[in-house]
Design a protein around this motif. Sequence first.
Motif, PDB file in Angstrom:
ATOM      1  N   ALA A 152     -46.052 -17.522  48.800  1.00 23.85           N
ATOM      2  CA  ALA A 152     -46.125 -18.152  50.095  1.00 23.85           C
ATOM      3  C   ALA A 152     -45.485 -17.495  51.253  1.00 23.85           C
ATOM      4  O   ALA A 152     -45.763 -17.328  52.452  1.00 23.85           O
ATOM      5  N   GLU A 153     -44.232 -17.097  50.963  1.00 27.30           N
ATOM      6  CA  GLU A 153     -43.319 -16.395  51.984  1.00 27.30           C
ATOM      7  C   GLU A 153     -44.220 -15.030  52.278  1.00 27.30           C
ATOM      8  O   GLU A 153     -43.979 -14.717  53.499  1.00 27.30           O
ATOM      9  N   GLN A 154     -44.645 -14.445  51.565  1.00 26.34           N
ATOM     10  CA  GLN A 154     -45.458 -13.006  51.766  1.00 26.34           C
ATOM     11  C   GLN A 154     -46.617 -13.481  52.612  1.00 26.34           C
ATOM     12  O   GLN A 154     -46.883 -12.629  53.541  1.00 26.34           O
ATOM     13  N   PHE A 155     -47.447 -14.724  52.280  1.00 28.14           N
ATOM     14  CA  PHE A 155     -48.547 -14.836  53.269  1.00 28.14           C
ATOM     15  C   PHE A 155     -48.027 -15.311  54.422  1.00 28.14           C
ATOM     16  O   PHE A 155     -48.540 -14.765  55.462  1.00 28.14           O
ATOM     17  N   ILE A 156     -47.023 -16.233  54.759  1.00 25.78           N
ATOM     18  CA  ILE A 156     -46.381 -16.553  56.018  1.00 25.78           C
ATOM     19  C   ILE A 156     -45.925 -15.512  56.745  1.00 25.78           C
ATOM     20  O   ILE A 156     -46.398 -15.160  57.890  1.00 25.78           O
ATOM     21  N   ARG A 157     -45.298 -14.613  56.119  1.00 29.03           N
ATOM     22  CA  ARG A 157     -44.793 -13.380  56.882  1.00 29.03           C
ATOM     23  C   ARG A 157     -45.825 -12.540  57.459  1.00 29.03           C
ATOM     24  O   ARG A 157     -45.764 -11.993  58.428  1.00 29.03           O
ATOM     25  N   ALA A 158     -46.706 -12.390  56.489  1.00 31.31           N
ATOM     26  CA  ALA A 158     -47.962 -11.307  56.940  1.00 31.31           C
ATOM     27  C   ALA A 158     -48.677 -11.944  58.039  1.00 31.31           C
ATOM     28  O   ALA A 158     -49.030 -11.249  58.889  1.00 31.31           O
ATOM     29  N   VAL A 159     -48.849 -13.301  58.223  1.00 35.09           N
ATOM     30  CA  VAL A 159     -49.605 -13.943  59.063  1.00 35.09           C
ATOM     31  C   VAL A 159     -48.836 -13.896  60.601  1.00 35.09           C
ATOM     32  O   VAL A 159     -49.141 -13.483  61.506  1.00 35.09           O
ATOM     33  N   TYR A 160     -47.554 -14.111  60.513  1.00 32.84           N
ATOM     34  CA  TYR A 160     -46.732 -14.053  61.724  1.00 32.84           C
ATOM     35  C   TYR A 160     -46.566 -12.594  62.256  1.00 32.84           C
ATOM     36  O   TYR A 160     -46.726 -12.057  63.292  1.00 32.84           O
ATOM     37  N   ASP A 161     -46.416 -11.629  61.338  1.00 29.18           N
ATOM     38  CA  ASP A 161     -46.545 -10.190  61.542  1.00 29.18           C
ATOM     39  C   ASP A 161     -47.519  -9.709  62.080  1.00 29.18           C
ATOM     40  O   ASP A 161     -47.613  -9.019  63.118  1.00 29.18           O
TER      41      ASP A 161
ATOM     42  N   PHE B 268     -49.853 -12.729  69.113  1.00 28.92           N
ATOM     43  CA  PHE B 268     -50.923 -13.241  69.594  1.00 28.92           C
ATOM     44  C   PHE B 268     -51.093 -14.717  70.062  1.00 28.92           C
ATOM     45  O   PHE B 268     -51.545 -15.193  70.973  1.00 28.92           O
ATOM     46  N   LEU B 269     -50.651 -15.368  68.805  1.00 32.81           N
ATOM     47  CA  LEU B 269     -50.972 -16.743  68.801  1.00 32.81           C
ATOM     48  C   LEU B 269     -49.889 -17.473  69.714  1.00 32.81           C
ATOM     49  O   LEU B 269     -50.505 -18.398  70.659  1.00 32.81           O
ATOM     50  N   LEU B 270     -48.796 -16.864  69.863  1.00 26.85           N
ATOM     51  CA  LEU B 270     -47.815 -17.476  70.669  1.00 26.85           C
ATOM     52  C   LEU B 270     -48.472 -17.198  72.211  1.00 26.85           C
ATOM     53  O   LEU B 270     -48.271 -18.269  73.127  1.00 26.85           O
ATOM     54  N   ARG B 271     -48.717 -16.210  72.454  1.00 28.93           N
ATOM     55  CA  ARG B 271     -49.591 -15.796  73.897  1.00 28.93           C
ATOM     56  C   ARG B 271     -50.552 -16.774  74.347  1.00 28.93           C
ATOM     57  O   ARG B 271     -50.531 -17.274  75.300  1.00 28.93           O
TER      58      ARG B 271
END
Length: 190
Positions: free
Chosen positions: A25-34, A39-42
């Motif tokens: 879960a941590e790896q997936f979430i970190r990869a999505v954020y990285d 882009f999502l925040l903009r």
Amino acid sequence: MTHDTLNRDGRPGCHGSGRCDNTRAEQFIRAVYDQHGAFLLRVATGLLAGDSHHAQDLVQETVLRAWRHADSLDPQAMGIRSWLGHVLRNLVIDGRRARRRRPPETTDEVLVELPVSDHTETLHTAKVVREALAGLSLQHREVLVHVLYLDQSVARTAKTLGIPPGTVKSRTHLALKALRTALAERGYVP
């Protein structure tokens, strides 16, 4: 010895401590954020007319929803950005609908309007632009965010939003026209 099993929510995990599931879960979430967080925040900030705090909340919710589909999503794949964008857009639309159904929320507008000696004009101009953008339809704001703020081509914007290029062009034209009108009503058009 641990055996792969399904957790209560139907996601693959490990027997026993759950350490294996947490690591995945941590790896997936970190990869999505990285890969897609900035882009999502903009995009969220643009769709919400500059409300960065609410935008951060929506990005977190978008990543949470992606995590729920982690078994079928790859954070490195090109198609996930479009999927994330659609989820984010739907969250913005759902939020607007929910606000229409309940009494208005209290805001910190008093704090935004506090006088600042050296940045007063800048703050006032930003406030006027935010108000003008907030008056545009979601579709107009969305296309302006992609074309002007993110500096994407018409073709790229069309692909991201899932609409024809001609629609992007006409929405951009109409959005700019509506924005000029809104700014003129506030006395900010040359």
